[in-house]
Design an enzyme around this catalytic site. Structure first.
Site, mmCIF file in Angstrom:
data_model
loop_
_atom_site.group_PDB
_atom_site.id
_atom_site.type_symbol
_atom_site.label_atom_id
_atom_site.label_comp_id
_atom_site.label_asym_id
_atom_site.label_seq_id
_atom_site.Cartn_x
_atom_site.Cartn_y
_atom_site.Cartn_z
ATOM 1 N N ASN A 115 27.734 30.956 65.326
ATOM 2 C CA ASN A 115 27.594 29.626 64.730
ATOM 3 C C ASN A 115 26.543 29.737 63.632
ATOM 4 O O ASN A 115 25.352 29.810 63.909
ATOM 5 C CB ASN A 115 27.148 28.649 65.836
ATOM 6 C CG ASN A 115 26.909 27.251 65.315
ATOM 7 O OD1 ASN A 115 27.084 26.966 64.127
ATOM 8 N ND2 ASN A 115 26.504 26.368 66.210
ATOM 9 N N ARG A 126 18.971 11.959 61.433
ATOM 10 C CA ARG A 126 20.008 11.307 60.614
ATOM 11 C C ARG A 126 20.106 9.840 60.997
ATOM 12 O O ARG A 126 20.013 9.493 62.181
ATOM 13 C CB ARG A 126 21.372 11.975 60.845
ATOM 14 C CG ARG A 126 21.521 13.285 60.104
ATOM 15 C CD ARG A 126 22.827 13.963 60.463
ATOM 16 N NE ARG A 126 22.579 15.208 61.156
ATOM 17 C CZ ARG A 126 23.476 15.863 61.884
ATOM 18 N NH1 ARG A 126 24.688 15.385 62.030
ATOM 19 N NH2 ARG A 126 23.164 16.999 62.463
ATOM 20 N N HIS A 158 31.860 17.659 66.071
ATOM 21 C CA HIS A 158 31.622 17.911 67.501
ATOM 22 C C HIS A 158 32.941 17.981 68.267
ATOM 23 O O HIS A 158 32.972 17.769 69.489
ATOM 24 C CB HIS A 158 30.778 16.791 68.159
ATOM 25 C CG HIS A 158 29.332 16.810 67.787
ATOM 26 N ND1 HIS A 158 28.592 15.655 67.709
ATOM 27 C CD2 HIS A 158 28.480 17.815 67.511
ATOM 28 C CE1 HIS A 158 27.336 15.952 67.387
ATOM 29 N NE2 HIS A 158 27.250 17.268 67.260
#
Ligand code: ADP
Length: 400
Positions: free
Chosen positions: A10, A239, A178
């Site tokens: 990742n 965020r 996600h």
């Protein structure tokens, strides 16, 4: 340990996280990260058999350098030769990728095209793939997209009420992220509830540094809170999630913000950090809120209220709710947040079982509501496992 391992990668812009998954037992046998890549003091950290080993990398070390150092360490541990496939998390698959794919030149070219939609994320994923292609020259590589699970959303959920040409000509729509986690939660919830996935209606709340919530009907994503980018939706660590879309131009026109300042404010200075003026880390927020820190209390209040509103709204596409599932670092560990959210959803009949709620943490799954109302579950997510499973499935198909 079997002799077939999958390497899961990742890649972020200055970091990479990895894991080795045993293809038979499906256990994670090694994990780690390389961080601060491209800076003065990059490092590699490998966790294996309960021990952490940290190695300094050369200043300005690239992703490729970190991966080749990791490969050396995997060889020293006699693990490298057992890797049979590589699975990459790729953030944005656009409308092109509705499922995981074997990476070849054509797929790489298509991923580069999709990168325009995720300039902060996809380029790093592509760098990781190219670095692996150099080091693991003979191994099949599979891309697993964060957006793929959400490609089942209907147009009414993915279209923004903007001029239609912006969608048709420029791909501006909700994609959602996600997806790998929400997919895993769907299959685990089906096991817990003993229902076929095709009959399962759940709401999956993935609450980590990034947070998103998905309505899953008959096992498929029908709505999700992240949008064109992972900025939309819930309050996150830094965020902001949903805000009045006029705020960015207000900041620029009235307060003289530059475009970069606006981007930073919304992505890096908002969320729990912005509201609390303290931290983006939920544990710190909770500790301080308990001691009376007003900003921390406010951050928790806004986080939970907005999450509860999303949960309520996602009953609209579902009609029937089999379970609400909490996952991600916060969802899996914070009994405080779970209780605070469920307390605002009593209209649906949720009734928290406080001792079960307190017990469900540190990787422990469980039902946290009483039997007489709708179910809320805690299920630890495992995105690495899904990536490894897809890599194995696609690689096995190749062999047949
Ligand atoms: P990422 O999105 O980076 O993968 P994680 O899923 O690991 O993030 O979630 C990180 C968040 O989980 C942080 O805000 C952290 O404070 C929170 N968290 C982890 N453990 C706990 C805990 N015991 N109580 C409350 N929050 C926790």
């Amino acid at each position: 340990m079997s002799n077939k391992l999958v390497f899961v990668l990742n890649c972020g812009s200055s970091s990479l996280k990895f894991a080795l998954i045993d293809s038979q037992s499906q256990q994670q046998i090694l994990s780690g990260l390389a961080d601060s890549l491209g800076s003065a003091q990059p490092f590699l950290q490998v966790k294996y058999q309960g021990e952490k080993r940290k190695t300094a990398l050369a200043p300005q070390a690239t992703h490729a350098l970190a991966i080749s150092e990791l490969v050396n360490q995997l060889s020293e541990l006699a693990l490298g030769q057992h890797i049979i496939a590589i699975g990459h998390r790729v953030v944005h698959g656009g409308e092109r990728f509705t499922q995981s794919v074997l990476i070849n030149d054509e797929v790489m070219a298509q991923m580069e095209q999709v990168s325009d939609l995720a300039p902060l994320h996809n380029p790093a994923n592509i760098v990781g793939i190219k670095a692996c292609q150099k080091v693991f020259t003979d191994l099949p590589q599979v891309a697993v997209f964060d957006t793929a699970f959400h490609q089942s959303m209907p147009a009414r959920a993915y279209l923004y009420p903007l001029p239609y040409a912006l969608y048709k000509e420029h791909g501006i729509r909700r994609y959602g992220f996600h997806g790998t986690s929400h997919f895993y939660i769907t299959s685990e919830a089906a096991k817990v509830l003993n229902k076929p996935v095709e009959d399962l209606n759940i709401i999956s709340a993935h609450l980590g540094n990034g947070a998103s919530i998905t309505a899953i009907k008959n096992g498929k994503s029908v709505d999700t809170s992240m949008g064109l980018t992972p900025l939309e939706g819930l309050v996150m660590g830094t965020r902001c999630g949903d805000i009045d879309p006029a705020i960015p131009t207000f900041l620029m026109d009235q307060l003289g913000y530059s475009e970069q300042q606006v981007t930073n404010t919304l992505n890096k200075e908002g969320g729990l950090l912005g509201l609390s003026q303290l931290s983006n880390d939920c544990r710190v927020i909770e500790e301080n809120a308990a001691q009376g820190h007003v900003g921390a209390q406010l951050a928790l209040d806004v986080f939970c209220y907005r999450l509860a509103k999303y949960i309520a709204s996602y009953t609209v596409p579902l009609g029937r709710l089999d379970a609400l599932v909490f996952t991600g670092g916060i969802g899996e560990n914070s009994d405080t947040i779970r209780a605070k959210v469920l307390a605002q959803l009593t209209i649906f009949g949720f009734s928290v079982d406080h001792s079960a709620n307190k017990a469900a943490r540190f990787g422990q799954s469980g039902q946290i509501t009483h039997e007489d109302g709708p179910k809320a579950l805690v299920i630890p997510t495992n995105e690495e496992l899904v990536i490894a499973q897809d890599a194995i499935r696609i690689t096995n198909n190749l062999e047949q």
